[in-house]
Motif scaffolding. Structure first.
Motif, PDB file in Angstrom:
ATOM      1  N   ALA A  27       0.820  -1.218   0.000  1.00  0.00           N
ATOM      2  CA  ALA A  27       0.000   0.000   0.000  1.00  0.00           C
ATOM      3  C   ALA A  27       0.852   1.265   0.000  1.00  0.00           C
ATOM      4  O   ALA A  27       0.317   2.371   0.069  1.00  0.00           O
ATOM      5  N   PHE A  28       2.166   1.111  -0.076  1.00  0.00           N
ATOM      6  CA  PHE A  28       3.100   2.232  -0.112  1.00  0.00           C
ATOM      7  C   PHE A  28       3.070   3.078   1.158  1.00  0.00           C
ATOM      8  O   PHE A  28       3.411   4.256   1.130  1.00  0.00           O
ATOM      9  N   ILE A  29       2.654   2.480   2.274  1.00  0.00           N
ATOM     10  CA  ILE A  29       2.810   3.160   3.561  1.00  0.00           C
ATOM     11  C   ILE A  29       4.265   3.076   3.995  1.00  0.00           C
ATOM     12  O   ILE A  29       4.839   4.036   4.505  1.00  0.00           O
ATOM     13  N   LEU A  30       4.853   1.904   3.776  1.00  0.00           N
ATOM     14  CA  LEU A  30       6.222   1.652   4.200  1.00  0.00           C
ATOM     15  C   LEU A  30       7.121   1.324   3.019  1.00  0.00           C
ATOM     16  O   LEU A  30       6.659   0.863   1.969  1.00  0.00           O
ATOM     17  N   SER A  31       8.421   1.531   3.233  1.00  0.00           N
ATOM     18  CA  SER A  31       9.462   0.994   2.368  1.00  0.00           C
ATOM     19  C   SER A  31      10.434   0.252   3.274  1.00  0.00           C
ATOM     20  O   SER A  31      10.537   0.559   4.466  1.00  0.00           O
ATOM     21  N   GLU A  32      11.160  -0.715   2.716  1.00  0.00           N
ATOM     22  CA  GLU A  32      12.115  -1.445   3.529  1.00  0.00           C
ATOM     23  C   GLU A  32      13.522  -1.315   2.970  1.00  0.00           C
ATOM     24  O   GLU A  32      13.724  -1.218   1.762  1.00  0.00           O
TER      25      GLU A  32
END
Length: 345
Positions: free
Chosen positions: A192-197
Motif C-alpha cells: 500500500a506504499f505506507i512503508l518501504s524497507e
C-alpha cells in the motif's frame, strides 16, 4: 481514466442484448477496464493515463494485466526539495525542514494550516490507506494490525524482523501474534506504499543479510500521524527523510554493516559496525551517516569509526542536522548540513 477501482467488469453486452450486466466469477465472456484500455492502445493519437486507489490493483497486477503495454509512474509525496520550492521563500531552509519533518509532503497537508494538517493526515490512514489494505487483502480491521503499524512508527529506522516485532507486540499488548501474521501485515503495508524497507548489506563480504531490515514511512507526516504527533524523535525522522529523498532521486538504498576484529585488553574481540546508508545509482556508490551534530567528540568518533575501518575508495558523507556548508574533515570525509544535502540531490 480516474478511480479505476470503482469500475466493474461486465458481461459482454453482445450476449445480453446490449444490457449492462455485472459479471460474476462464473462468467467467461466479460469485458473489464483492462480490455477497454488494451483496445484503446491500438488507436492512434491517444495518450491514456489510468489512475486510482491501489486497493483493487497493485503495481504487480498492472504489469501482468497490460502485458508490457504500459509504463508505471509511481507517484510519491512531495520530496523536501519540492516542498521547499513550494514555499516560495516564505521559510528559511532549516525552518522548512522542521515543518517537513513534522507534516511531510502529502500535497493537501502542505496546503492546509497546522490544525487541519494533523486531522487530515490522521484521517488519511483511516479513510484511504487502511481501507485499501483491508479491501485488497480481504481482511477485517483488527487491533493487532493497528497496533503493529503504531509499533513500526515508533521503531522507524530500527533493525527489525517478524520475531522481534511479535515480541514487541507481546510486551506492549500482553497478547500473542504469530510471525506469519506480522509478515503478512508488513507486506500489506509495503504493497500500500505506507512503508518501504531497506535491507542490510555486508560491506566487506559483499552480500545481503536477510535476518533483519529497517522500515521507513513513505511520508514523515504519515508516520507522525500514527503517533498523534506526540513522539518527535528527531533522529528517526531525519533518517527517514534522507532515505526517502535518496529513493526519490533514483538511488538504491541499503543499510551498511560489517564486522571488525579488534584488540581489547590483549584479546581479540569481534565488533559490529553499521553505516546508516549505502546508496547506489548506476556506477556511483556513497556511504552516509546521519547525525544531529558533530561538536561532541564522542559522537564524532562514533560516526567516523566505521568509515575509518572500511578504508575503501567509496565516497563517505556525514550529514549533520545543522546549517553548515559542505566541507572535509581531517580524514577526508565529506561533512554537509542536512538541508544543503537534500536540496543538492
Amino acid at each position: 481514466m480516474d478511480e479505476i477501482q470503482r469500475i466493474y467488469t461486465i458481461v459482454n453486452p453482445s450476449l445480453t442484448e446490449g444490457k449492462i450486466t455485472l459479471a460474476t466469477n462464473k462468467d467467461t465472456e466479460t469485458i473489464s477496464f483492462v480490455d477497454v484500455v488494451l483496445g484503446l492502445s491500438h488507436e492512434r493519437n491517444i495518450d491514456l493515463y489510468v489512475t486510482g486507489s491501489n486497493s483493487k490493483m497493485l503495481s504487480t497486477d498492472i504489469v501482468t494485466e497490460f502485458r508490457d503495454k504500459a509504463t508505471e509512474i509511481h507517484m510519491a509525496p512531495l520530496s523536501f526539495s519540492e516542498f521547499y520550492e513550494a514555499q516560495n521563500d516564505k521559510m528559511e531552509k532549516q525552518e522548512a525542514l522542521y515543518e517537513y519533518m513534522q507534516y511531510g509532503g502529502m500535497p493537501l497537508a502542505v496546503l492546509k494550516d497546522k490544525g487541519e494538517k494533523e486531522e487530515y493526515l490522521k484521517g488519511l490512514f483511516k479513510t484511504t490507506y487502511f481501507k485499501d489494505i483491508l479491501e485488497r487483502n480481504k481482511l477485517r480491521k483488527t487491533e493487532a494490525m493497528d497496533e503493529l503499524c503504531t509499533i513500526l512508527a515508533t521503531c522507524t529506522g530500527e533493525l527489525l524482523n517478524a520475531e522481534k516485532l511479535a515480541n514487541t507486540f507481546l510486551s506492549k499488548r500482553r497478547e500473542k501474534i504469530d510471525k506469519e501474521t506480522v509478515t503478512s501485515y508488513i507486506n500489506a503495508f509495503l504493497d500500500a506504499f505506507i512503508l518501504s524497507e531497506a535491507k542490510r548489506y555486508d560491506l566487506k563480504d559483499r552480500k545481503f543479510i536477510n535476518s533483519t531490515r529497517k522500515y521507513y514511512f513513505s511520508d514523515p507526516g504519515l508516520r507522525n500521524a500514527r503517533l498523534d504527533f506526540i513522539y518527535p524523535d528527531e533522529g528517526q525522522i531525519l533518517e527517514n527523510v534522507v532515505y526517502n529523498e535518496l529513493c526519490y532521486n533514483g538511488w538504491n538504498v541499503n543499510i551498511g554493516t560489517f564486522d571488525s576484529i579488534e584488540k581489547e585488553n590483549g584479546k581479540s574481540v569481534r565488533k559490529k559496525y553499521e553505516v546508516d546508508f549505502m546508496a547506489t545509482k548506476g556506477s556511483e556508490t556513497i556511504y552516509l551517516q546521519i547525525t544531529d551534530n558533530m561538536s561532541n567528540a564522542e559522537t564524532k568518533k562514533r560516526e567516523t569509526r566505521p568509515y575509518i575501518l572500511l578504508n575503501d575508495q567509496i565516497k563517505k558523507i556525514i550529514v549533520v542536522n545543522r546549517p553548515i556548508k559542505e566541507t572535509k574533515d581531517e580524514n577526508g570525509f565529506t561533512v554537509v548540513g542536512i538541508t544543503d544535502f537534500l536540496l543538492a540531490l
